[in-house]
Design a protein around this motif. Structure first.
Motif, short mmCIF file in Angstrom:
data_model
loop_
_atom_site.label_atom_id
_atom_site.label_comp_id
_atom_site.label_asym_id
_atom_site.label_seq_id
_atom_site.Cartn_x
_atom_site.Cartn_y
_atom_site.Cartn_z
N SER A 59 -39.84 5.34 -3.83
CA SER A 59 -38.66 5.60 -3.01
C SER A 59 -37.79 6.65 -3.67
CB SER A 59 -37.85 4.32 -2.79
OG SER A 59 -37.29 3.88 -4.01
N ARG A 60 -36.94 7.24 -2.86
CA ARG A 60 -35.97 8.18 -3.40
C ARG A 60 -34.65 7.99 -2.68
NH1 ARG A 60 -35.25 13.59 -1.12
NH2 ARG A 60 -36.17 13.65 0.93
N LEU A 61 -33.59 8.34 -3.37
CA LEU A 61 -32.23 8.20 -2.84
C LEU A 61 -31.64 9.58 -2.65
CD1 LEU A 61 -29.51 6.70 -2.28
CD2 LEU A 61 -29.12 6.80 -4.75
N VAL A 62 -31.01 9.79 -1.50
CA VAL A 62 -30.23 10.99 -1.26
C VAL A 62 -28.82 10.54 -0.90
CG1 VAL A 62 -29.93 13.06 0.14
CG2 VAL A 62 -32.24 12.30 -0.46
N VAL A 63 -27.85 11.06 -1.63
CA VAL A 63 -26.45 10.76 -1.35
C VAL A 63 -25.90 11.93 -0.54
CG1 VAL A 63 -24.18 10.32 -2.35
CG2 VAL A 63 -26.24 9.41 -3.47
N VAL A 64 -25.42 11.62 0.65
CA VAL A 64 -24.91 12.65 1.57
C VAL A 64 -23.43 12.86 1.32
CG1 VAL A 64 -24.62 13.27 4.00
CG2 VAL A 64 -26.66 12.00 3.28
N PRO A 65 -23.04 14.09 0.96
CA PRO A 65 -21.62 14.36 0.74
C PRO A 65 -20.84 14.34 2.05
CG PRO A 65 -22.94 16.36 0.39
CD PRO A 65 -23.89 15.24 0.70
N ASN A 66 -19.55 14.11 1.91
CA ASN A 66 -18.64 14.09 3.08
C ASN A 66 -19.09 13.12 4.15
OD1 ASN A 66 -17.03 16.22 1.95
ND2 ASN A 66 -18.67 17.61 2.52
N ALA A 67 -19.60 11.97 3.70
CA ALA A 67 -20.04 10.93 4.64
C ALA A 67 -19.68 9.58 4.03
CB ALA A 67 -21.53 11.02 4.89
N ALA A 68 -19.38 8.64 4.92
CA ALA A 68 -19.08 7.28 4.49
C ALA A 68 -20.16 6.35 5.02
CB ALA A 68 -17.69 6.87 4.94
N HIS A 69 -19.77 5.27 5.68
CA HIS A 69 -20.72 4.25 6.10
C HIS A 69 -21.60 4.67 7.27
CE1 HIS A 69 -22.22 0.22 5.77
NE2 HIS A 69 -22.02 -0.01 7.05
N LEU A 70 -21.16 5.62 8.05
CA LEU A 70 -21.94 6.08 9.20
C LEU A 70 -22.38 7.53 8.97
CD1 LEU A 70 -19.81 4.56 12.09
CD2 LEU A 70 -21.94 3.67 11.12
N ALA A 71 -23.12 7.73 7.88
CA ALA A 71 -23.55 9.08 7.50
C ALA A 71 -24.30 9.78 8.64
CB ALA A 71 -24.42 9.03 6.25
N ASN A 72 -25.07 9.02 9.40
CA ASN A 72 -25.82 9.63 10.50
C ASN A 72 -24.91 10.14 11.61
OD1 ASN A 72 -25.28 6.83 11.01
ND2 ASN A 72 -26.64 6.95 12.76
N VAL A 73 -23.72 9.60 11.72
CA VAL A 73 -22.74 10.07 12.71
C VAL A 73 -21.86 11.16 12.10
CG1 VAL A 73 -20.75 9.38 14.13
CG2 VAL A 73 -22.72 7.85 13.92
N GLU A 74 -21.49 10.99 10.85
CA GLU A 74 -20.58 11.92 10.18
C GLU A 74 -21.27 13.22 9.75
OE1 GLU A 74 -17.91 8.35 8.24
OE2 GLU A 74 -19.84 8.87 7.37
N GLN A 75 -22.54 13.14 9.43
CA GLN A 75 -23.32 14.32 9.02
C GLN A 75 -24.68 14.29 9.72
OE1 GLN A 75 -22.27 16.81 7.17
NE2 GLN A 75 -20.30 15.89 6.68
N PRO A 76 -24.68 14.34 11.07
CA PRO A 76 -25.93 14.14 11.81
C PRO A 76 -27.02 15.17 11.49
CG PRO A 76 -24.21 14.96 13.27
CD PRO A 76 -23.56 14.63 11.96
N ASP A 77 -26.66 16.41 11.30
CA ASP A 77 -27.67 17.43 11.02
C ASP A 77 -28.32 17.20 9.66
OD1 ASP A 77 -27.09 18.61 13.46
OD2 ASP A 77 -25.72 20.09 12.60
N VAL A 78 -27.51 16.84 8.68
CA VAL A 78 -28.02 16.59 7.33
C VAL A 78 -28.95 15.39 7.34
CG1 VAL A 78 -27.38 15.94 4.97
CG2 VAL A 78 -26.02 17.64 6.20
N VAL A 79 -28.51 14.30 7.95
CA VAL A 79 -29.31 13.08 7.96
C VAL A 79 -30.58 13.28 8.77
CG1 VAL A 79 -29.35 10.65 8.67
CG2 VAL A 79 -27.34 11.58 7.50
N ALA A 80 -30.48 13.94 9.90
CA ALA A 80 -31.68 14.19 10.72
C ALA A 80 -32.70 15.01 9.95
CB ALA A 80 -31.29 14.89 12.02
N GLN A 81 -32.25 16.00 9.23
CA GLN A 81 -33.18 16.83 8.45
C GLN A 81 -33.82 16.03 7.32
OE1 GLN A 81 -34.00 20.18 9.34
NE2 GLN A 81 -35.69 19.49 8.06
#
Length: 89
Positions: A59-81
């Motif tokens: 497994s690997r972990l990616v921490v998405v900047p400028n995102a909180a609990h709903l990273a997929n909503v707050e940074q949808p392009d980053v999470v989708a990629q």
């Protein structure tokens, strides 16, 4: 969607998972796993993602900047990629 949820229903859901601890089951996961954590998530901070990553082989972990609990909503392009890259690897 969250705002439309009745407060009682949301509270019941929170209560149901409050004491949930599935860390002992992580080692049973055999699939390559991507753990995504929002850098600013107060409910499940990146340290929790680290514990999940450490418990799952391959497994690997990616921490998405400028995102909180709903990273997929707050940074949808980053999470989708991230997800797209993970499933096509």
């Amino acid at each position: 969607m969250i705002a439309a949820c009745p407060a009682e229903g949301y509270a019941a859901g929170c209560e149901a998972i409050a004491a949930m601890d599935q860390r002992d089951d992580l080692a049973r996961i055999a699939a390559p796993t991507l753990v995504i954590s929002g850098a600013d998530d107060p409910a499940t901070p990146p340290e929790h993602g680290e514990r999940i990553r450490d418990g799952i082989r391959d497994s690997r972990l990616v921490v998405v900047p400028n995102a909180a609990h709903l990273a997929n909503v707050e940074q949808p392009d980053v999470v989708a990629q991230l997800i797209l890259d993970h499933v096509t690897d």
